[in-house]
Write a protein that holds these residues in place. Structure first.
Motif, PDB file in Angstrom:
ATOM      1  N   ALA A 142       2.182 -46.422 -62.762  1.00  0.00           N
ATOM      2  CA  ALA A 142       1.479 -47.519 -63.434  1.00  0.00           C
ATOM      3  C   ALA A 142       1.006 -48.561 -62.425  1.00  0.00           C
ATOM      4  N   THR A 143       1.768 -48.803 -61.357  1.00  0.00           N
ATOM      5  CA  THR A 143       1.318 -49.782 -60.357  1.00  0.00           C
ATOM      6  C   THR A 143       0.074 -49.258 -59.636  1.00  0.00           C
ATOM      7  N   HIS A 144       0.018 -47.935 -59.414  1.00  0.00           N
ATOM      8  CA  HIS A 144      -1.184 -47.371 -58.785  1.00  0.00           C
ATOM      9  C   HIS A 144      -2.408 -47.535 -59.686  1.00  0.00           C
ATOM     10  N   PHE A 145      -2.215 -47.244 -60.991  1.00  0.00           N
ATOM     11  CA  PHE A 145      -3.335 -47.403 -61.927  1.00  0.00           C
ATOM     12  C   PHE A 145      -3.786 -48.866 -61.964  1.00  0.00           C
ATOM     13  N   SER A 146      -2.814 -49.780 -61.937  1.00  0.00           N
ATOM     14  CA  SER A 146      -3.157 -51.208 -61.973  1.00  0.00           C
ATOM     15  C   SER A 146      -4.008 -51.572 -60.760  1.00  0.00           C
ATOM     16  N   GLN A 147      -3.572 -51.051 -59.601  1.00  0.00           N
ATOM     17  CA  GLN A 147      -4.314 -51.342 -58.362  1.00  0.00           C
ATOM     18  C   GLN A 147      -5.743 -50.841 -58.456  1.00  0.00           C
ATOM     19  N   LEU A 148      -5.859 -49.612 -59.008  1.00  0.00           N
ATOM     20  CA  LEU A 148      -7.180 -48.992 -59.116  1.00  0.00           C
ATOM     21  C   LEU A 148      -8.111 -49.836 -59.989  1.00  0.00           C
ATOM     22  N   TYR A 149      -7.577 -50.260 -61.154  1.00  0.00           N
ATOM     23  CA  TYR A 149      -8.400 -51.068 -62.058  1.00  0.00           C
ATOM     24  C   TYR A 149      -8.716 -52.432 -61.457  1.00  0.00           C
ATOM     25  N   ASN A 150      -7.723 -52.974 -60.750  1.00  0.00           N
ATOM     26  CA  ASN A 150      -7.938 -54.280 -60.134  1.00  0.00           C
ATOM     27  C   ASN A 150      -9.053 -54.189 -59.096  1.00  0.00           C
ATOM     28  N   ARG A 151      -9.003 -53.109 -58.295  1.00  0.00           N
ATOM     29  CA  ARG A 151     -10.032 -52.944 -57.270  1.00  0.00           C
ATOM     30  C   ARG A 151     -11.404 -52.766 -57.915  1.00  0.00           C
ATOM     31  N   GLU A 152     -11.437 -51.969 -58.993  1.00  0.00           N
ATOM     32  CA  GLU A 152     -12.700 -51.726 -59.701  1.00  0.00           C
ATOM     33  C   GLU A 152     -13.282 -53.059 -60.201  1.00  0.00           C
ATOM     34  N   LYS A 153     -12.399 -53.915 -60.721  1.00  0.00           N
ATOM     35  CA  LYS A 153     -12.836 -55.216 -61.226  1.00  0.00           C
ATOM     36  C   LYS A 153     -13.428 -56.052 -60.091  1.00  0.00           C
ATOM     37  N   LEU A 154     -12.709 -56.029 -58.944  1.00  0.00           N
ATOM     38  CA  LEU A 154     -13.181 -56.809 -57.795  1.00  0.00           C
ATOM     39  C   LEU A 154     -14.519 -56.290 -57.306  1.00  0.00           C
ATOM     40  N   VAL A 155     -14.626 -54.936 -57.239  1.00  0.00           N
ATOM     41  CA  VAL A 155     -15.876 -54.329 -56.749  1.00  0.00           C
ATOM     42  C   VAL A 155     -17.036 -54.722 -57.665  1.00  0.00           C
ATOM     43  N   SER A 156     -16.807 -54.662 -58.997  1.00  0.00           N
ATOM     44  CA  SER A 156     -17.937 -54.975 -59.877  1.00  0.00           C
ATOM     45  C   SER A 156     -18.239 -56.474 -59.841  1.00  0.00           C
ATOM     46  N   LYS A 157     -17.227 -57.300 -59.596  1.00  0.00           N
ATOM     47  CA  LYS A 157     -17.459 -58.750 -59.480  1.00  0.00           C
ATOM     48  C   LYS A 157     -18.310 -59.035 -58.239  1.00  0.00           C
ATOM     49  N   VAL A 158     -17.947 -58.332 -57.135  1.00  0.00           N
ATOM     50  CA  VAL A 158     -18.703 -58.524 -55.894  1.00  0.00           C
ATOM     51  C   VAL A 158     -20.151 -58.078 -56.093  1.00  0.00           C
ATOM     52  N   ALA A 159     -20.332 -56.917 -56.786  1.00  0.00           N
ATOM     53  CA  ALA A 159     -21.689 -56.398 -57.025  1.00  0.00           C
ATOM     54  C   ALA A 159     -22.480 -57.385 -57.874  1.00  0.00           C
ATOM     55  N   GLU A 160     -21.802 -57.980 -58.862  1.00  0.00           N
ATOM     56  CA  GLU A 160     -22.451 -58.957 -59.743  1.00  0.00           C
ATOM     57  C   GLU A 160     -22.919 -60.174 -58.934  1.00  0.00           C
ATOM     58  N   LEU A 161     -22.006 -60.660 -58.067  1.00  0.00           N
ATOM     59  CA  LEU A 161     -22.337 -61.829 -57.246  1.00  0.00           C
ATOM     60  C   LEU A 161     -23.476 -61.512 -56.286  1.00  0.00           C
ATOM     61  N   ILE A 181      -2.734 -38.598 -72.025  1.00  0.00           N
ATOM     62  CA  ILE A 181      -2.564 -39.815 -71.224  1.00  0.00           C
ATOM     63  C   ILE A 181      -3.659 -40.788 -71.656  1.00  0.00           C
ATOM     64  N   VAL A 182      -3.279 -42.022 -71.861  1.00  0.00           N
ATOM     65  CA  VAL A 182      -4.292 -43.033 -72.237  1.00  0.00           C
ATOM     66  C   VAL A 182      -4.050 -44.281 -71.401  1.00  0.00           C
ATOM     67  N   LEU A 183      -5.145 -44.866 -70.911  1.00  0.00           N
ATOM     68  CA  LEU A 183      -5.043 -46.137 -70.192  1.00  0.00           C
ATOM     69  C   LEU A 183      -5.694 -47.189 -71.072  1.00  0.00           C
ATOM     70  N   TYR A 184      -4.869 -48.104 -71.555  1.00  0.00           N
ATOM     71  CA  TYR A 184      -5.408 -49.189 -72.386  1.00  0.00           C
ATOM     72  C   TYR A 184      -5.629 -50.413 -71.508  1.00  0.00           C
ATOM     73  N   ASN A 185      -6.787 -51.036 -71.677  1.00  0.00           N
ATOM     74  CA  ASN A 185      -7.057 -52.283 -70.946  1.00  0.00           C
ATOM     75  C   ASN A 185      -7.244 -53.407 -71.936  1.00  0.00           C
ATOM     76  N   ILE A 186      -7.013 -54.626 -71.453  1.00  0.00           N
ATOM     77  CA  ILE A 186      -7.316 -55.783 -72.304  1.00  0.00           C
ATOM     78  C   ILE A 186      -8.724 -56.225 -71.902  1.00  0.00           C
ATOM     79  N   ASN A 187      -9.653 -56.179 -72.845  1.00  0.00           N
ATOM     80  CA  ASN A 187     -11.031 -56.533 -72.491  1.00  0.00           C
ATOM     81  C   ASN A 187     -11.220 -58.057 -72.459  1.00  0.00           C
ATOM     82  N   ASN A 188     -12.465 -58.484 -72.160  1.00  0.00           N
ATOM     83  CA  ASN A 188     -12.725 -59.924 -71.983  1.00  0.00           C
ATOM     84  C   ASN A 188     -12.433 -60.738 -73.238  1.00  0.00           C
ATOM     85  N   ASN A 189     -12.482 -60.073 -74.412  1.00  0.00           N
ATOM     86  CA  ASN A 189     -12.185 -60.820 -75.656  1.00  0.00           C
ATOM     87  C   ASN A 189     -10.687 -60.811 -75.966  1.00  0.00           C
ATOM     88  N   GLY A 190      -9.904 -60.214 -75.070  1.00  0.00           N
ATOM     89  CA  GLY A 190      -8.458 -60.166 -75.287  1.00  0.00           C
ATOM     90  C   GLY A 190      -8.038 -58.995 -76.167  1.00  0.00           C
TER      91      GLY A 190
END
Ligand code: ADP
Length: 410
Positions: free
Chosen positions: A152-171, A51-60
């Motif tokens: 896949a929708t669950h994985f998307s949610q998980l990554y989305n939440r992780e992104k939000l959490v790290s954004k909040v931590a950054e702020l 199983i592999v989860l590919y993400n698009i990073n900040n550079n696309g």
């Protein structure tokens, strides 16, 4: 490559697994723990080897954020194709990618790869791809593809939440840093302004052409100006030391010295400068060899004795210098008010001052922070023991130069 869209119904155990996976997504804070849980739950109802989860990073670019080899081919984990091509197709088209083939029993199973790639979508945007690989089949069925789409929708949610959490931590970190800088500027401006105000005030007064100040008053004013100038340069020196320490530009020049000599000459100097200090020195061992920056060690002794005179006024101060095993030690004991346990562990922190204590006594809370850093940079320790109502003891421990002691004992 064929693009297939299926609809099919889910079995009871698949629905149950999806329910548990949804819970893991909602309840697990740490993303890697959630991923492991999801994979375990998925494996119970769905066959896959990789199983592999590919993400698009900040550079696309495409990036394998998570990969697991579970079934066949586990031992080949490093070498196996992770289906980057399939993931690219999914991300570019937004469609599922399904590749089932006929199984050739004479061929190595690891060479017969079946792929299932699904888009991960957040807010209508493709953010990555979920990819399953089976070696040598079986083929991905309609129902399994349906199940994987929901996964896949669950994985998307998980990554989305992780992104939000790290954004909040950054702020939050940014907000804290801004606050710290504002507090620091307020504190430093106040501390710099106070002595400057005195200096300016008394100088202007002395320069007034309409008043003739007698010699005594002039002396009094000049003494205040002199004291405040010392205070200002001490504060600036402390601020510079503290910023050098932070940027690792603080330099120490190590040389061979005898710790008892450094200690006694510093005590003599302070006795001369402040005759009102009731300070005694006991040297238990002579010629204690240490490799130190004598200026910096003197600065530490000076700071601790100065603190004793500020926070334990009129108390006796006893400086004891000794050698215990391969440790050289200077203890500076006062019999002042002592420090409560709660504050004791914080007094070495930058800018920490015990609130409400001897409010009139000026300081920046930098002294002991710098002292501890100096001693640490000599591979030593600065310790403190204190008993409320009985006094405080600061202990400087430094390593003894062993070869010197051994030479002396021959
Ligand atoms: P400053 O003296 O500039 O406030 P320091 O870092 O030297 O900063 O000391 C931190 C705090 O520790 C002081 O504000 C004071 O409250 C406390 N302190 C230091 N030395 C003593 C002492 N000998 N007795 C009681 N309190 C002390």
């Amino acid at each position: 490559m064929k693009q297939i869209k299926f609809t099919g119904s889910l079995k009871h155990n698949e629905l149950e697994a999806l329910y548990e996976i949804g819970r893991a997504v909602a309840e697990t804070v740490e993303i890697n723990i959630a991923l492991e849980k999801i994979i375990k739950l998925t494996r119970a109802v769905f066959i896959f080897d990789n199983i592999v989860l590919y993400n698009i990073n900040n550079n696309g670019d495409l990036e394998a954020g998570f990969a697991r080899a579970i079934g066949r081919g586990r031992a080949y984990e490093g070498d196996l194709a992770w289906g980057e091509m399939a993931a690219k197709y999914v991300i570019e088209t937004g469609d599922n990618f399904v590749q089932n083939s006929e199984v050739d029993p004479d061929k190595d199973r690891l060479e017969q790869q079946f792929f299932l790639g699904l888009p991960m979508i957040v807010g209508g945007k493709i953010t990555g791809s979920l990819l399953f690989i089976r070696f040598g089949g079986p083929s991905f069925t309609e129902a399994q593809i349906n199940f994987s789409e929901l996964l896949a929708t669950h994985f998307s949610q998980l990554y989305n939440r992780e992104k939000l959490v790290s954004k909040v931590a950054e702020l939050e970190a940014e907000r804290r840093l801004n606050r710290l800088q504002a507090d620091f500027l307020a504190m430093v401006s106040h501390d710099l302004n106070t002595p400057l105000g005195f200096i300016k005030g008394y100088t202007t007064t002395l320069l007034r052409s309409d008043t003739d100040w007698d010699r005594g008053t002039q002396n009094e004013f000049l003494t205040i100006i002199d004291d405040e100038t010392d205070r200002l340069s001490e504060l600036i020196e402390n601020l510079l030391d503290s910023s050098r320490l932070q940027s690792h530009k603080f330099q120490i020049k190590l040389n061979n010295h005898h710790l008892d000599k450094i200690g006694s000459s510093q005590v003599e100097r302070l006795k001369f400068l402040y005759p009102e200090l009731d300070i005694n020195i006991v040297i238990k061992n002579h010629n204690i060899p240490v490799l130190v920056d004598s200026k910096r060690i003197s600065q530490v002794i000076d700071n601790i004795i100065n603190n004793a005179s500020k926070y334990a006024p009129n108390s006796k101060i006893l400086v004891t210098i000794s050698m215990i095993g391969d440790e050289a030690q200077i203890s500076i004991q006062d019999s002042g008010p002592g420090i409560e346990k709660d504050h004791l562990e914080k007094i070495f922190k930058r800018f920490y001052r015990i609130p409400g204590k001897r409010a009139g006594v000026r300081g920046s809370g930098l002294g002991l922070f710098i002292c501890e850093q100096i001693i640490k940079s000599h591979r030593g320790k600065l310790l403190v023991e204190s008993e409320v109502g009985r006094g405080t003891n600061f202990i400087i421990k430094l390593p003894v130069v062993k070869e010197e002691v051994e030479k002396r004992n021959v």
